[in-house]
Motif scaffolding. Structure first.
Motif, PDB file in Angstrom:
ATOM      1  N   ALA A  94      14.119  47.399   1.894  1.00  0.00           N
ATOM      2  CA  ALA A  94      14.278  45.940   2.203  1.00  0.00           C
ATOM      3  C   ALA A  94      14.859  45.256   0.765  1.00  0.00           C
ATOM      4  O   ALA A  94      15.889  44.471   0.863  1.00  0.00           O
ATOM      5  CB  ALA A  94      13.375  45.145   2.741  1.00  0.00           C
ATOM      6  N   VAL A  95      14.104  45.533  -0.276  1.00  0.00           N
ATOM      7  CA  VAL A  95      14.370  44.899  -1.551  1.00  0.00           C
ATOM      8  C   VAL A  95      15.964  45.511  -2.062  1.00  0.00           C
ATOM      9  O   VAL A  95      16.937  44.877  -2.420  1.00  0.00           O
ATOM     10  CB  VAL A  95      13.370  44.896  -2.736  1.00  0.00           C
ATOM     11  CG1 VAL A  95      13.892  44.578  -3.926  1.00  0.00           C
ATOM     12  CG2 VAL A  95      12.328  44.244  -2.144  1.00  0.00           C
ATOM     13  N   GLN A  96      16.155  46.574  -2.087  1.00  0.00           N
ATOM     14  CA  GLN A  96      17.122  47.442  -2.141  1.00  0.00           C
ATOM     15  C   GLN A  96      18.513  46.927  -1.491  1.00  0.00           C
ATOM     16  O   GLN A  96      19.518  46.459  -2.167  1.00  0.00           O
ATOM     17  CB  GLN A  96      17.279  48.872  -2.187  1.00  0.00           C
ATOM     18  CG  GLN A  96      18.376  49.568  -2.622  1.00  0.00           C
ATOM     19  CD  GLN A  96      18.311  51.152  -2.651  1.00  0.00           C
ATOM     20  OE1 GLN A  96      17.144  51.477  -2.158  1.00  0.00           O
ATOM     21  NE2 GLN A  96      19.260  51.577  -2.783  1.00  0.00           N
ATOM     22  N   LYS A  97      18.310  46.554  -0.440  1.00  0.00           N
ATOM     23  CA  LYS A  97      19.515  46.420   0.575  1.00  0.00           C
ATOM     24  C   LYS A  97      19.758  44.652   0.166  1.00  0.00           C
ATOM     25  O   LYS A  97      21.025  44.305   0.365  1.00  0.00           O
ATOM     26  CB  LYS A  97      19.129  46.426   1.886  1.00  0.00           C
ATOM     27  CG  LYS A  97      19.244  47.687   2.649  1.00  0.00           C
ATOM     28  CD  LYS A  97      18.961  47.876   3.789  1.00  0.00           C
ATOM     29  CE  LYS A  97      18.660  49.375   4.495  1.00  0.00           C
ATOM     30  NZ  LYS A  97      18.351  49.276   6.040  1.00  0.00           N
ATOM     31  N   ASN A  98      18.673  43.922  -0.103  1.00  0.00           N
ATOM     32  CA  ASN A  98      19.057  42.626  -0.053  1.00  0.00           C
ATOM     33  C   ASN A  98      19.192  41.959  -1.413  1.00  0.00           C
ATOM     34  O   ASN A  98      19.682  40.722  -1.316  1.00  0.00           O
ATOM     35  CB  ASN A  98      17.818  41.932   0.795  1.00  0.00           C
ATOM     36  CG  ASN A  98      17.982  42.060   2.407  1.00  0.00           C
ATOM     37  OD1 ASN A  98      19.086  41.721   2.911  1.00  0.00           O
ATOM     38  ND2 ASN A  98      17.180  43.011   2.860  1.00  0.00           N
ATOM     39  N   ASP A 101      21.398  42.935  -7.672  1.00  0.00           N
ATOM     40  CA  ASP A 101      20.965  43.697  -8.681  1.00  0.00           C
ATOM     41  C   ASP A 101      20.293  45.094  -8.729  1.00  0.00           C
ATOM     42  O   ASP A 101      20.211  45.733  -9.446  1.00  0.00           O
ATOM     43  CB  ASP A 101      20.005  42.695  -9.988  1.00  0.00           C
ATOM     44  CG  ASP A 101      20.803  41.499 -10.228  1.00  0.00           C
ATOM     45  OD1 ASP A 101      22.165  41.408  -9.957  1.00  0.00           O
ATOM     46  OD2 ASP A 101      20.157  40.531 -10.483  1.00  0.00           O
ATOM     47  N   LEU A 102      19.737  45.395  -7.495  1.00  0.00           N
ATOM     48  CA  LEU A 102      18.800  46.382  -7.366  1.00  0.00           C
ATOM     49  C   LEU A 102      19.644  47.319  -6.309  1.00  0.00           C
ATOM     50  O   LEU A 102      18.934  48.237  -5.700  1.00  0.00           O
ATOM     51  CB  LEU A 102      17.233  46.101  -6.769  1.00  0.00           C
ATOM     52  CG  LEU A 102      16.605  44.970  -7.632  1.00  0.00           C
ATOM     53  CD1 LEU A 102      15.506  44.647  -7.114  1.00  0.00           C
ATOM     54  CD2 LEU A 102      16.442  45.976  -9.155  1.00  0.00           C
ATOM     55  N   HIS A 103      20.840  47.159  -6.056  1.00  0.00           N
ATOM     56  CA  HIS A 103      21.407  48.302  -5.062  1.00  0.00           C
ATOM     57  C   HIS A 103      21.526  49.565  -5.711  1.00  0.00           C
ATOM     58  O   HIS A 103      21.743  50.243  -4.721  1.00  0.00           O
ATOM     59  CB  HIS A 103      23.092  47.552  -4.710  1.00  0.00           C
ATOM     60  CG  HIS A 103      23.112  46.529  -3.843  1.00  0.00           C
ATOM     61  ND1 HIS A 103      22.612  46.483  -2.521  1.00  0.00           N
ATOM     62  CD2 HIS A 103      23.611  45.283  -4.071  1.00  0.00           C
ATOM     63  CE1 HIS A 103      22.788  45.468  -1.963  1.00  0.00           C
ATOM     64  NE2 HIS A 103      23.589  44.663  -3.053  1.00  0.00           N
ATOM     65  N   HIS A 104      21.511  49.854  -6.715  1.00  0.00           N
ATOM     66  CA  HIS A 104      21.508  51.256  -7.349  1.00  0.00           C
ATOM     67  C   HIS A 104      20.188  51.926  -6.962  1.00  0.00           C
ATOM     68  O   HIS A 104      20.161  52.930  -6.813  1.00  0.00           O
ATOM     69  CB  HIS A 104      21.709  51.289  -8.922  1.00  0.00           C
ATOM     70  CG  HIS A 104      20.444  50.452  -9.343  1.00  0.00           C
ATOM     71  ND1 HIS A 104      19.230  50.918  -9.687  1.00  0.00           N
ATOM     72  CD2 HIS A 104      20.539  49.027 -10.132  1.00  0.00           C
ATOM     73  CE1 HIS A 104      18.661  49.886 -10.323  1.00  0.00           C
ATOM     74  NE2 HIS A 104      19.508  49.048 -10.594  1.00  0.00           N
ATOM     75  N   GLY A 105      19.112  51.187  -6.424  1.00  0.00           N
ATOM     76  CA  GLY A 105      17.934  51.878  -6.003  1.00  0.00           C
ATOM     77  C   GLY A 105      16.832  52.513  -7.061  1.00  0.00           C
ATOM     78  O   GLY A 105      15.875  53.085  -6.760  1.00  0.00           O
ATOM     79  N   SER A 128       5.865  43.200  -6.915  1.00  0.00           N
ATOM     80  CA  SER A 128       6.157  43.190  -8.288  1.00  0.00           C
ATOM     81  C   SER A 128       6.981  44.616  -8.505  1.00  0.00           C
ATOM     82  O   SER A 128       6.721  45.485  -8.126  1.00  0.00           O
ATOM     83  CB  SER A 128       4.884  43.174  -9.234  1.00  0.00           C
ATOM     84  OG  SER A 128       4.332  42.174  -8.866  1.00  0.00           O
ATOM     85  N   ILE A 129       8.021  44.338  -9.352  1.00  0.00           N
ATOM     86  CA  ILE A 129       9.057  45.264  -9.434  1.00  0.00           C
ATOM     87  C   ILE A 129       9.582  45.845 -10.950  1.00  0.00           C
ATOM     88  O   ILE A 129       9.669  44.661 -11.559  1.00  0.00           O
ATOM     89  CB  ILE A 129      10.375  45.005  -8.592  1.00  0.00           C
ATOM     90  CG1 ILE A 129      10.138  45.012  -7.196  1.00  0.00           C
ATOM     91  CG2 ILE A 129      11.522  45.955  -8.932  1.00  0.00           C
ATOM     92  CD1 ILE A 129      11.157  44.680  -6.326  1.00  0.00           C
ATOM     93  N   LYS A 130       9.454  46.854 -11.193  1.00  0.00           N
ATOM     94  CA  LYS A 130      10.025  47.202 -12.631  1.00  0.00           C
ATOM     95  C   LYS A 130      11.091  47.911 -12.619  1.00  0.00           C
ATOM     96  O   LYS A 130      11.203  48.900 -11.981  1.00  0.00           O
ATOM     97  CB  LYS A 130       9.018  47.908 -13.336  1.00  0.00           C
ATOM     98  CG  LYS A 130       9.140  48.544 -14.609  1.00  0.00           C
ATOM     99  CD  LYS A 130       8.048  49.300 -15.249  1.00  0.00           C
ATOM    100  CE  LYS A 130       8.454  49.849 -16.779  1.00  0.00           C
ATOM    101  NZ  LYS A 130       7.512  50.611 -17.248  1.00  0.00           N
ATOM    102  N   PRO A 131      12.251  47.476 -13.129  1.00  0.00           N
ATOM    103  CA  PRO A 131      13.446  48.180 -12.897  1.00  0.00           C
ATOM    104  C   PRO A 131      13.607  49.491 -13.745  1.00  0.00           C
ATOM    105  O   PRO A 131      12.806  49.471 -14.766  1.00  0.00           O
ATOM    106  CB  PRO A 131      14.681  47.033 -13.533  1.00  0.00           C
ATOM    107  CG  PRO A 131      13.802  45.863 -13.749  1.00  0.00           C
ATOM    108  CD  PRO A 131      12.558  46.046 -13.524  1.00  0.00           C
TER     109      PRO A 131
END
Length: 131
Positions: A94-98, A101-105, A128-131
């Motif tokens: 859900a976060v990746q699709k929306n 900046d995080l489309h690369h997954g 909480s996300i760490k790129p």
């Protein structure tokens, strides 16, 4: 010409008796249409599952030192509110699709916490996300 028009009217109103060659031709034509029309007519009739993806359903809450970002994800984007390994996977997708900046997954979910709304149901998740 009159006989041709009468034949067309009889086919349209299905007035031929069963077992006649005209009846067999009409049934064959309908069968061919049903079997081969999806190859030529693109119906685009996929069911929609869940609410439509929207960036309004995911909002950036804060960015901590070390580039750890916290997003608030609306629980309606997810299929199941029960904490399972699939829930973390669904949150990741859900976060990746929306989030653009995080489309690369390539990010890691460090922690997620359910936020309860009225009636004790899960309304949001703080992720909480760490790129």
């Amino acid at each position: 010409m009159r006989a041709l028009w009468r034949g067309i009217v009889r086919v349209v109103f299905w007035s031929y008796e069963r077992g006649t060659w005209q009846y067999d031709i009409a049934v064959g034509g309908i069968t061919l249409f049903v079997l081969f029309s999806p190859l030529f007519i693109h119906f685009n009739d996929q069911p929609s599952v869940g609410p439509p993806p929207s960036q309004a359903l995911i909002e950036l809450r804060n960015v901590a030192p070390g580039r750890i970002a916290t997003y608030r994800v609306d629980a309606r984007l997810l299929a199941s509110p029960i904490r399972t390994p699939e829930l973390e996977h669904d949150l990741h997708e859900a976060v990746q699709k929306n989030v653009e900046d995080l489309h690369h997954g390539r990010f890691e979910i460090l922690h997620f916490e359910p936020i309860r709304g009225e009636g004790g149901t899960v309304a949001y998740y703080d992720v909480s996300i760490k790129p």
